[in-house]
Design a protein around this motif. Structure first.
Motif, PDB file in Angstrom:
ATOM      1  N   LYS A  34     113.223 -43.465  72.655  1.00 30.55           N
ATOM      2  CA  LYS A  34     112.167 -43.676  73.649  1.00 30.55           C
ATOM      3  C   LYS A  34     110.995 -42.717  73.478  1.00 30.55           C
ATOM      4  O   LYS A  34     109.830 -43.128  73.499  1.00 30.55           O
ATOM      5  CB  LYS A  34     112.759 -43.525  75.051  1.00 30.55           C
ATOM      6  CG  LYS A  34     111.751 -43.724  76.170  1.00 30.55           C
ATOM      7  CD  LYS A  34     112.400 -43.522  77.533  1.00 30.55           C
ATOM      8  CE  LYS A  34     111.377 -43.678  78.650  1.00 30.55           C
ATOM      9  NZ  LYS A  34     111.994 -43.458  79.988  1.00 30.55           N
ATOM     10  N   ASN A  35     111.296 -41.426  73.309  1.00 32.99           N
ATOM     11  CA  ASN A  35     110.240 -40.414  73.299  1.00 32.99           C
ATOM     12  C   ASN A  35     109.743 -40.041  71.908  1.00 32.99           C
ATOM     13  O   ASN A  35     108.596 -39.626  71.751  1.00 32.99           O
ATOM     14  CB  ASN A  35     110.728 -39.147  74.014  1.00 32.99           C
ATOM     15  CG  ASN A  35     111.122 -39.417  75.456  1.00 32.99           C
ATOM     16  OD1 ASN A  35     110.568 -40.300  76.104  1.00 32.99           O
ATOM     17  ND2 ASN A  35     112.084 -38.655  75.960  1.00 32.99           N
ATOM     18  N   GLU A  36     110.614 -40.167  70.906  1.00 32.57           N
ATOM     19  CA  GLU A  36     110.245 -39.731  69.561  1.00 32.57           C
ATOM     20  C   GLU A  36     109.979 -40.895  68.608  1.00 32.57           C
ATOM     21  O   GLU A  36     109.641 -40.679  67.445  1.00 32.57           O
ATOM     22  CB  GLU A  36     111.357 -38.843  68.979  1.00 32.57           C
ATOM     23  CG  GLU A  36     111.711 -37.633  69.836  1.00 32.57           C
ATOM     24  CD  GLU A  36     110.559 -36.664  69.986  1.00 32.57           C
ATOM     25  OE1 GLU A  36     109.696 -36.628  69.083  1.00 32.57           O
ATOM     26  OE2 GLU A  36     110.510 -35.947  71.005  1.00 32.57           O
ATOM     27  N   GLU A  53     116.881 -40.914  74.212  1.00 31.48           N
ATOM     28  CA  GLU A  53     115.610 -40.194  74.309  1.00 31.48           C
ATOM     29  C   GLU A  53     114.930 -40.097  72.948  1.00 31.48           C
ATOM     30  O   GLU A  53     113.701 -40.112  72.856  1.00 31.48           O
ATOM     31  CB  GLU A  53     115.849 -38.791  74.877  1.00 31.48           C
ATOM     32  CG  GLU A  53     116.257 -38.777  76.342  1.00 31.48           C
ATOM     33  CD  GLU A  53     116.374 -37.369  76.891  1.00 31.48           C
ATOM     34  OE1 GLU A  53     115.916 -36.427  76.205  1.00 31.48           O
ATOM     35  OE2 GLU A  53     116.915 -37.205  78.002  1.00 31.48           O
TER      36      GLU A  53
END
Length: 235
Positions: free
Chosen positions: A116-118, A113
């Motif tokens: 992917k997100n940061e 994550e």
């Protein structure tokens, strides 16, 4: 268990090139305090066996003309530095009842994550682990699931990995395996593009015109008299 047939090899030294031209891979069989045996194996057959067993799996090796197979592991491979083709292989005899040590590759799976997100960058610290087990139990690879890396503070250590029963990891358990570092800032990216700043050139100070006229000496203040050499001597 993977099986592979090899031939006894008479050619050695420079004569080995002729074997390679026949789409064969020269090799040697050794270990367990037995004499070394030069062998040659069909290139295509070896590639299939290597794909199935890797460098940690056991192969039942059959020498043409022999009645029994020999359990072996692929101990080392030589490759051509330009073509990456296999040019030589070492087969090591193993006793299935005695533990062996091997380097087992790590394979990273899943999705983090933090990546992917940061926009973080995955950092892997190890490519393989040194492991000990009976030859038949040695894993072909160890999977590392990076889904646990949810923040930039998360770290996967060797102690977090799951290995098959009967297999021992010889590396230090607190060694980091993977983590995620924050993405670079725009300022860092621009600085990397520009490269290191150049040091300004050092210029000699310009000599005022009045100094040049006076032999490089500072001009006397208005209303004062520059002392003559005689007066300096008397002072």
């Amino acid at each position: 268990m993977t099986e592979l047939t090899v031939k006894k090899r008479e050619a050695v030294g420079k004569k080995v090139k002729a074997i390679r031209r026949q789409e064969m891979v020269p090799g040697v069989l050794y270990g367990q305090k037995q004499k070394n045996e030069p062998v040659a194996v069909d290139k295509s057959a070896f590639e299939k066996a290597f794909l199935a067993a890797g460098e940690t799996g056991v192969i039942n090796l059959k020498i043409e003309g022999a009645d029994k197979t020999v359990p072996v592991m692929i101990y080392a491979l030589d490759r051509d530095p330009l073509t990456d083709k296999i040019t030589h292989v070492d087969f090591y005899r193993v006793d299935l009842s005695q533990a062996v040590v091997a380097e087992v590759p790590l394979v990273f799976i899943g999705q983090s994550e933090a990546v992917k997100n940061e926009g973080g960058i995955l950092v892997t610290s190890l490519k393989s682990l040194e492991m000990k087990s009976l030859p038949g139990n040695m894993p072909k690879r160890i999977e590392v699931d990076i889904a646990g890396l949810k923040t930039f503070d998360d770290v996967i250590y060797i102690s977090d990995l799951t290995v098959p029963k009967g297999v021992e990891i010889l590396n230090e358990p607190e060694t980091a395996v993977a983590s995620v570092k924050p993405p670079r800032t725009e300022k860092e990216i621009e600085a990397a593009k520009e490269g290191p700043a150049e040091e300004p050139a050092v210029e000699e100070a310009a000599v005022p015109a009045d100094e040049e006229k006076n032999g490089g000496q500072q001009p006397a203040a208005e209303g004062t008299e520059r002392p003559s050499e005689e007066k300096k001597a008397d002072a």
